[in-house]
Design a protein around this motif. Structure first.
Motif, PDB file in Angstrom:
ATOM      1  N   ASP A   2     -38.087 -39.440   5.652  1.00 19.13           N
ATOM      2  CA  ASP A   2     -37.657 -39.256   7.034  1.00 19.13           C
ATOM      3  C   ASP A   2     -36.455 -40.127   7.367  1.00 19.13           C
ATOM      4  O   ASP A   2     -35.559 -39.707   8.099  1.00 19.13           O
ATOM      5  N   LYS A   3     -36.427 -41.346   6.828  1.00 18.20           N
ATOM      6  CA  LYS A   3     -35.294 -42.232   7.093  1.00 18.20           C
ATOM      7  C   LYS A   3     -34.023 -41.691   6.455  1.00 18.20           C
ATOM      8  O   LYS A   3     -32.937 -41.803   7.024  1.00 18.20           O
ATOM      9  N   LEU A   4     -34.151 -41.089   5.285  1.00 19.15           N
ATOM     10  CA  LEU A   4     -33.003 -40.514   4.606  1.00 19.15           C
ATOM     11  C   LEU A   4     -32.401 -39.371   5.433  1.00 19.15           C
ATOM     12  O   LEU A   4     -31.174 -39.282   5.587  1.00 19.15           O
ATOM     13  N   VAL A   5     -33.243 -38.520   5.979  1.00 19.97           N
ATOM     14  CA  VAL A   5     -32.777 -37.409   6.812  1.00 19.97           C
ATOM     15  C   VAL A   5     -32.108 -37.951   8.072  1.00 19.97           C
ATOM     16  O   VAL A   5     -31.035 -37.483   8.473  1.00 19.97           O
ATOM     17  N   LEU A   6     -32.717 -38.946   8.699  1.00 19.04           N
ATOM     18  CA  LEU A   6     -32.149 -39.550   9.904  1.00 19.04           C
ATOM     19  C   LEU A   6     -30.773 -40.135   9.618  1.00 19.04           C
ATOM     20  O   LEU A   6     -29.818 -39.903  10.366  1.00 19.04           O
ATOM     21  N   TRP A   7     -30.644 -40.880   8.531  1.00 22.16           N
ATOM     22  CA  TRP A   7     -29.356 -41.476   8.186  1.00 22.16           C
ATOM     23  C   TRP A   7     -28.325 -40.404   7.829  1.00 22.16           C
ATOM     24  O   TRP A   7     -27.143 -40.548   8.126  1.00 22.16           O
ATOM     25  N   GLY A   8     -28.766 -39.335   7.224  1.00 23.44           N
ATOM     26  CA  GLY A   8     -27.863 -38.221   6.925  1.00 23.44           C
ATOM     27  C   GLY A   8     -27.299 -37.608   8.204  1.00 23.44           C
ATOM     28  O   GLY A   8     -26.103 -37.330   8.304  1.00 23.44           O
ATOM     29  N   ILE A   9     -28.167 -37.424   9.195  1.00 22.65           N
ATOM     30  CA  ILE A   9     -27.729 -36.876  10.485  1.00 22.65           C
ATOM     31  C   ILE A   9     -26.758 -37.835  11.171  1.00 22.65           C
ATOM     32  O   ILE A   9     -25.728 -37.425  11.710  1.00 22.65           O
ATOM     33  N   VAL A  10     -27.053 -39.130  11.127  1.00 21.47           N
ATOM     34  CA  VAL A  10     -26.190 -40.138  11.745  1.00 21.47           C
ATOM     35  C   VAL A  10     -24.818 -40.146  11.075  1.00 21.47           C
ATOM     36  O   VAL A  10     -23.778 -40.178  11.747  1.00 21.47           O
ATOM     37  N   VAL A  11     -24.775 -40.096   9.757  1.00 24.25           N
ATOM     38  CA  VAL A  11     -23.511 -40.106   9.030  1.00 24.25           C
ATOM     39  C   VAL A  11     -22.689 -38.861   9.367  1.00 24.25           C
ATOM     40  O   VAL A  11     -21.483 -38.956   9.633  1.00 24.25           O
ATOM     41  N   ILE A  12     -23.316 -37.702   9.393  1.00 24.67           N
ATOM     42  CA  ILE A  12     -22.606 -36.465   9.721  1.00 24.67           C
ATOM     43  C   ILE A  12     -22.063 -36.524  11.148  1.00 24.67           C
ATOM     44  O   ILE A  12     -20.925 -36.131  11.408  1.00 24.67           O
ATOM     45  N   ALA A  13     -22.860 -37.049  12.084  1.00 28.54           N
ATOM     46  CA  ALA A  13     -22.410 -37.164  13.475  1.00 28.54           C
ATOM     47  C   ALA A  13     -21.184 -38.077  13.571  1.00 28.54           C
ATOM     48  O   ALA A  13     -20.214 -37.763  14.276  1.00 28.54           O
ATOM     49  N   PHE A  14     -21.195 -39.210  12.854  1.00 27.58           N
ATOM     50  CA  PHE A  14     -20.047 -40.117  12.871  1.00 27.58           C
ATOM     51  C   PHE A  14     -18.818 -39.472  12.238  1.00 27.58           C
ATOM     52  O   PHE A  14     -17.695 -39.661  12.719  1.00 27.58           O
ATOM     53  N   LEU A  15     -19.005 -38.716  11.177  1.00 26.83           N
ATOM     54  CA  LEU A  15     -17.874 -38.044  10.539  1.00 26.83           C
ATOM     55  C   LEU A  15     -17.243 -37.011  11.474  1.00 26.83           C
ATOM     56  O   LEU A  15     -16.011 -36.936  11.585  1.00 26.83           O
ATOM     57  N   VAL A  16     -18.066 -36.230  12.147  1.00 25.79           N
ATOM     58  CA  VAL A  16     -17.550 -35.216  13.075  1.00 25.79           C
ATOM     59  C   VAL A  16     -16.834 -35.880  14.241  1.00 25.79           C
ATOM     60  O   VAL A  16     -15.716 -35.495  14.609  1.00 25.79           O
ATOM     61  N   LEU A  17     -17.450 -36.884  14.821  1.00 24.19           N
ATOM     62  CA  LEU A  17     -16.841 -37.603  15.933  1.00 24.19           C
ATOM     63  C   LEU A  17     -15.546 -38.292  15.501  1.00 24.19           C
ATOM     64  O   LEU A  17     -14.531 -38.235  16.194  1.00 24.19           O
ATOM     65  N   GLY A  18     -15.564 -38.925  14.344  1.00 26.10           N
ATOM     66  CA  GLY A  18     -14.375 -39.595  13.828  1.00 26.10           C
ATOM     67  C   GLY A  18     -13.231 -38.630  13.596  1.00 26.10           C
ATOM     68  O   GLY A  18     -12.077 -38.932  13.911  1.00 26.10           O
TER      69      GLY A  18
END
Length: 118
Positions: A2-18
């Motif tokens: 579950d933590k891996l999925v959460l971190w994956g979502i966070v990383v993708i969100a930062f990439l899109v926002l960036g």
């Protein structure tokens, strides 16, 4: 897991926002260009609107309006998102001056004779 999925979502969100922030700042630093163009294409992209689970009706579709411009025959088209009002006013093959900065549309100033259909 579950933590891996959460971190994956966070990383993708930062990439899109960036990426969006980078594009916005990049466009802002570019010089403004004005070129003579011809309207070479128009199209609309439609998206489903958002609704809550309690609503039983389908939400209204959202629309984004795009216009393509070409400087000279044989040149590559440049496509910009425009307002619905401008989209409805522009006619295919009309000519005028396109004003843009980077990838951001600023204005289109039509020639006086190309918009007259009366």
């Amino acid at each position: 897991m579950d933590k891996l999925v959460l971190w994956g979502i966070v990383v993708i969100a930062f990439l899109v926002l960036g990426r969006r922030l980078y594009q916005r700042f990049y466009d802002h630093t570019q010089p403004e260009h004005s070129i003579r163009v011809t309207v070479s294409g128009k199209h609309i992209k439609q998206f489903m609107g958002r609704s809550s689970k309690e609503e039983t009706e389908l939400p209204a579709q959202r629309q984004q309006f795009y216009v393509s411009f070409r400087a000279r025959p044989g040149d590559q088209e440049q496509e910009f998102q425009v307002s619905e009002h401008l989209y409805e006013q522009l006619l295919l093959n009309s000519t005028g001056t396109l004003v843009f900065r980077g990838r951001r549309f600023i204005a289109f100033e039509p020639d006086d004779t190309s918009q007259d259909s009366d």
